[in-house]
Structures are given as structure tokens and as C-alpha cells.
Design a protein around this motif. Structure first.
Motif, PDB file in Angstrom:
ATOM      1  N   LEU A 254     -14.141 -15.865   2.086  1.00 50.36           N
ATOM      2  CA  LEU A 254     -13.978 -15.072   3.176  1.00 50.36           C
ATOM      3  C   LEU A 254     -15.103 -14.193   3.650  1.00 50.36           C
ATOM      4  O   LEU A 254     -15.368 -14.010   4.825  1.00 50.36           O
ATOM      5  N   GLU A 255     -15.894 -14.077   2.551  1.00 51.70           N
ATOM      6  CA  GLU A 255     -17.264 -13.303   2.839  1.00 51.70           C
ATOM      7  C   GLU A 255     -18.154 -14.117   3.903  1.00 51.70           C
ATOM      8  O   GLU A 255     -19.044 -13.509   4.479  1.00 51.70           O
ATOM      9  N   GLN A 256     -17.859 -15.369   3.723  1.00 52.15           N
ATOM     10  CA  GLN A 256     -18.787 -16.287   4.439  1.00 52.15           C
ATOM     11  C   GLN A 256     -18.342 -16.290   6.233  1.00 52.15           C
ATOM     12  O   GLN A 256     -19.050 -16.532   7.107  1.00 52.15           O
ATOM     13  N   ILE A 257     -16.973 -15.879   6.338  1.00 55.46           N
ATOM     14  CA  ILE A 257     -16.536 -16.191   7.679  1.00 55.46           C
ATOM     15  C   ILE A 257     -15.975 -14.646   8.332  1.00 55.46           C
ATOM     16  O   ILE A 257     -16.002 -14.629   9.547  1.00 55.46           O
ATOM     17  N   ALA A 258     -15.937 -13.344   7.524  1.00 52.40           N
ATOM     18  CA  ALA A 258     -15.622 -12.386   8.043  1.00 52.40           C
ATOM     19  C   ALA A 258     -16.614 -11.276   7.559  1.00 52.40           C
ATOM     20  O   ALA A 258     -17.141 -11.407   6.533  1.00 52.40           O
ATOM     21  N   ASN A 259     -16.774 -10.064   8.313  1.00 52.21           N
ATOM     22  CA  ASN A 259     -17.541  -9.102   8.024  1.00 52.21           C
ATOM     23  C   ASN A 259     -17.013  -8.114   6.935  1.00 52.21           C
ATOM     24  O   ASN A 259     -16.526  -7.115   6.918  1.00 52.21           O
ATOM     25  N   VAL A 260     -16.930  -8.613   5.660  1.00 49.76           N
ATOM     26  CA  VAL A 260     -16.182  -8.136   4.711  1.00 49.76           C
ATOM     27  C   VAL A 260     -17.239  -7.911   3.358  1.00 49.76           C
ATOM     28  O   VAL A 260     -17.927  -8.967   3.112  1.00 49.76           O
ATOM     29  N   LYS A 261     -16.801  -7.071   2.403  1.00 48.41           N
ATOM     30  CA  LYS A 261     -17.275  -7.064   1.112  1.00 48.41           C
ATOM     31  C   LYS A 261     -16.364  -7.011  -0.029  1.00 48.41           C
ATOM     32  O   LYS A 261     -15.084  -6.394   0.158  1.00 48.41           O
ATOM     33  N   THR A 262     -16.861  -7.393  -1.125  1.00 50.93           N
ATOM     34  CA  THR A 262     -15.660  -7.372  -2.153  1.00 50.93           C
ATOM     35  C   THR A 262     -16.187  -6.222  -3.371  1.00 50.93           C
ATOM     36  O   THR A 262     -17.538  -6.200  -3.625  1.00 50.93           O
ATOM     37  N   PHE A 263     -15.214  -5.734  -4.169  1.00 55.52           N
ATOM     38  CA  PHE A 263     -15.342  -4.807  -5.021  1.00 55.52           C
ATOM     39  C   PHE A 263     -14.510  -5.208  -6.314  1.00 55.52           C
ATOM     40  O   PHE A 263     -13.562  -5.747  -6.031  1.00 55.52           O
ATOM     41  N   PRO A 264     -14.866  -4.797  -7.442  1.00 53.26           N
ATOM     42  CA  PRO A 264     -14.069  -4.970  -8.614  1.00 53.26           C
ATOM     43  C   PRO A 264     -12.776  -4.197  -8.521  1.00 53.26           C
ATOM     44  O   PRO A 264     -13.116  -3.124  -7.887  1.00 53.26           O
ATOM     45  N   VAL A 265     -11.608  -4.596  -8.889  1.00 50.10           N
ATOM     46  CA  VAL A 265     -10.550  -3.482  -8.607  1.00 50.10           C
ATOM     47  C   VAL A 265     -10.836  -2.550  -9.821  1.00 50.10           C
ATOM     48  O   VAL A 265     -11.081  -2.697 -11.033  1.00 50.10           O
ATOM     49  N   PRO A 266     -10.512  -1.298  -9.341  1.00 55.96           N
ATOM     50  CA  PRO A 266     -11.253  -0.156 -10.358  1.00 55.96           C
ATOM     51  C   PRO A 266     -10.259   0.413 -11.248  1.00 55.96           C
ATOM     52  O   PRO A 266     -10.108   1.529 -11.631  1.00 55.96           O
ATOM     53  N   PHE A 267      -9.180  -0.484 -11.769  1.00 59.23           N
ATOM     54  CA  PHE A 267      -8.595  -0.128 -13.006  1.00 59.23           C
ATOM     55  C   PHE A 267      -7.942  -1.422 -13.678  1.00 59.23           C
ATOM     56  O   PHE A 267      -8.312  -2.677 -13.078  1.00 59.23           O
ATOM     57  N   ALA A 268      -7.559  -1.592 -14.631  1.00 62.99           N
ATOM     58  CA  ALA A 268      -7.297  -2.620 -15.402  1.00 62.99           C
ATOM     59  C   ALA A 268      -6.213  -3.671 -14.792  1.00 62.99           C
ATOM     60  O   ALA A 268      -5.070  -3.234 -14.600  1.00 62.99           O
ATOM     61  N   VAL A 269      -6.599  -4.856 -14.457  1.00 61.54           N
ATOM     62  CA  VAL A 269      -5.604  -5.707 -14.178  1.00 61.54           C
ATOM     63  C   VAL A 269      -5.783  -7.167 -14.731  1.00 61.54           C
ATOM     64  O   VAL A 269      -7.117  -7.697 -14.542  1.00 61.54           O
ATOM     65  N   PRO A 270      -5.012  -7.852 -15.362  1.00 60.36           N
ATOM     66  CA  PRO A 270      -5.024  -8.915 -16.262  1.00 60.36           C
ATOM     67  C   PRO A 270      -5.436 -10.167 -15.353  1.00 60.36           C
ATOM     68  O   PRO A 270      -4.967 -10.297 -14.207  1.00 60.36           O
ATOM     69  N   ARG A 271      -6.213 -11.211 -15.586  1.00 60.96           N
ATOM     70  CA  ARG A 271      -6.341 -12.409 -14.900  1.00 60.96           C
ATOM     71  C   ARG A 271      -5.059 -12.995 -14.855  1.00 60.96           C
ATOM     72  O   ARG A 271      -4.110 -12.866 -15.619  1.00 60.96           O
ATOM     73  N   PHE A 272      -4.807 -13.900 -14.168  1.00 62.15           N
ATOM     74  CA  PHE A 272      -3.505 -14.619 -13.752  1.00 62.15           C
ATOM     75  C   PHE A 272      -3.903 -16.384 -13.840  1.00 62.15           C
ATOM     76  O   PHE A 272      -5.247 -16.719 -13.520  1.00 62.15           O
TER      77      PHE A 272
END
Length: 308
Positions: A254-272
């Protein structure tokens, strides 16, 4: 129940059907690998049971009675259906198959699996069709049990409950990241909790998966917008102050097609883990086993290409 069938020798029905189609005792006997005398005897037994002559001779032909004309299509249909459903299951041949599969998906699982799968399957199984459908809950146990869908593509966390009637195949693991407009510089826990959130709820849930993890640590967030579809979400985030939790594999695209940026989740969330779910007593065992293996191989090839 079936009081007539309990008294009738069902072997007499193919005799009736063959004589009706051929209008000949001799040709009917040849088709059924019987002697003409044995076939005539069988026809006599059926006449006695039904209390009707069924056929009468006119020259060299056996002409059906009015009652025989009435019976013929029903007997032919019944024999055809029984022959079809009682025949031994033929080995599944993907190159020749024209089977149609109905698969329960979300936007995310379809996005993750079907581009690579269709690229592969159009060469190895060109006659196979798919119908993808969205379902209001996870993991589609009732629909799989009833045969309404053949497979379900979904995901679960490490502590997810396993259903005894379902088979599960692990495809890949992923983690959530947070999507924001591109101008954001940081994302602390305080900033995360102060923001409004766009939440994708593919099963029309009342809240998102991350809300459960926040509740475990005594926190809540404000859900400003809920939607069952992921399609419009990154473009909404790009032009607003909303945040959106999304699997990392999708966020990269999505970063390639929309003007957005990603951040880590700022609290503990397990992988799925993304999984293929199927019912253990599937009515299309050989073909669904082939499809599950094909999906698995397609995903593994995609992972290998991404890591090379």
C-alpha cells in the motif's frame, strides 16, 4: 418408508430401461450380458409385480404400454442418478477438471493468496473456476460443515481455539503495523491512543482484534470509522488523521500506491498465522487436497522469491 422398494427386486429396473430403449429383448439382453430367456423371465416378474403388461410384441418390436411410457423417464432418471453417485470416485486430474471451488476469504487473505495462485493455476488447471465469498464470522465452521464452501482462508493468533471438525494448514505468519498519513513523524503509545482509528472488520465484528489486546492492558482507543472492506481504507488514511492497523505484508504494497507511512504498533501484539481451513469430511476430498497443496506451494514460492 419405501414399502414398494422393499418388495421389488431393483435388478428388474435396468431390464425395463434396456427393453424400453431398444424395443428389443435380444438387444436388451446383449447390453445387460444376460440370456434372452433370463431377461424374458425378469420381465415377467416385473409385469407380475406392477400388474401391467409393460410391453407387447408388434412384429419384431416390443412396444411399450401406456403405463410403461409413464414409468420410463422416472426409471431412467433414477438409474442415471444412482449410476453417477455410486460410481467409484475417479482420480482427480487438474489438467482435465472443470470443477468449481467456493472459498471463504477476507480482503487480506484473497490479496495474499490469489494473485500468485491464479498465475500458477491457469497453467496447471486451466478449466478450474473459483467463487470467492465473504462470510460474517471466522472460521466458517458451519459453512464448511454444510458443504456451502470448500475451503476458508483466514487467520488466528497463537492462543486461537482449534475446532475438532476442521483441518488447518499454516500458510505463513504476519504481524500488524500501523498505517498513517505520510506526514506523521512519530507514533508513541500516547499519540496512538489520542488518535481516531479506522478499523477493518471483515466479519462485522463490534471491535477490532487490537482492541482485545488493548483491553488486556486496561486501555481503549476511539474507533472513528468501521468498514468491512480494506480497499478504500489506505486512501482514507492518506487524507486524514486516522490510524489503521494492517498486516505488514499488505502495508508494504500500500505504501507504493497511497501516500501513507507505516509504524510499529506501540504495544505488545502477537504475530498471527494465515491458515487454510477445511472440513475433515469434505465431499470433494481429492480435489480439495490438491487445491490445498497448490495454495501452499504457491505461497511458499512467493516467500522464496521475496527473500531472494
Amino acid at each position: 418408508m419405501h414399502h414398494v422398494l422393499r418388495r421389488l427386486d431393483l435388478n428388474l429396473l435396468p431390464v425395463f430401461d434396456a427393453v424400453f430403449r431398444h424395443r428389443s429383448v435380444r438387444l436388451a439382453a446383449e447390453e445387460l450380458a444376460m440370456s434372452t430367456s433370463a431377461l424374458s423371465h425378469a420381465l415377467t416378474r416385473l409385469r407380475d409385480f406392477l400388474k401391467d403388461p409393460l410391453f407387447y410384441r408388434e412384429g419384431h418390436k416390443m412396444c411399450p404400454s401406456v403405463y410403461a411410457y409413464q414409468l420410463a423417464p422416472h426409471i431412467a432418471d433414477a438409474l442415471s442418478a444412482l449410476n453417477q453417485h455410486l460410481s467409484p470416485v475417479q482420480p482427480f486430474d487438474p489438467l482435465k477438471s472443470q470443477e468449481a471451488f467456493r472459498i471463504a476469504v477476507t480482503d487480506y487473505t484473497a490479496f495474499s493468496v490469489f494473485p500468485g495462485l491464479m498465475n500458477s493455476i491457469q497453467k496447471t488447471a486451466p478449466g478450474i473456476d473459483f467463487e470467492l465469498c465473504y462470510l460474517p464470522h471466522n472460521p466458517a465452521l458451519n459453512e464448511l460443515l454444510a458443504g456451502e464452501v470448500d475451503l476458508a482462508l483466514s487467520f488466528s493468533e497463537p492462543d486461537g481455539i482449534r475446532h475438532p471438525d476442521l483441518e488447518e494448514i499454516d500458510l505463513f505468519s504476519d504481524e500488524f503495523v500501523v498505517l498513517s498519513h505520510a506526514a506523521r513523524a512519530t507514533l508513541t503509545l500516547e499519540e496512538y491512543l489520542a488518535a481516531g482509528h479506522l478499523v477493518v472488520t471483515p466479519w462485522n465484528e463490534k471491535k477490532g482484534l487490537l482492541d482485545t489486546h488493548l483491553a488486556r492492558i486496561g486501555l481503549t482507543r476511539r474507533i472513528t470509522l468501521k468498514t468491512p472492506s480494506m480497499l478504500s481504507s489506505p486512501f482514507i488514511v492518506a487524507e486524514s488523521e486516522l490510524l489503521m492497523a494492517i498486516p505488514s505484508s499488505v502495508a508494504r504494497r500500500l505504501e507504493q500506491i497511497a501516500n501513507v507511512k507505516t509504524f510499529p504498533v506501540p504495544f505488545a501484539v502477537p504475530r498471527f498465522t494465515v491458515k487454510i481451513y477445511s472440513h475433515k469430511r469434505s465431499g470433494k476430498k481429492s480435489s480439495t487436497d490438491w487445491l490445498k497443496n497448490t495454495i501452499f506451494q504457491s505461497v511458499q514460492q512467493k516467500k522464496e522469491c521475496a527473500s531472494s
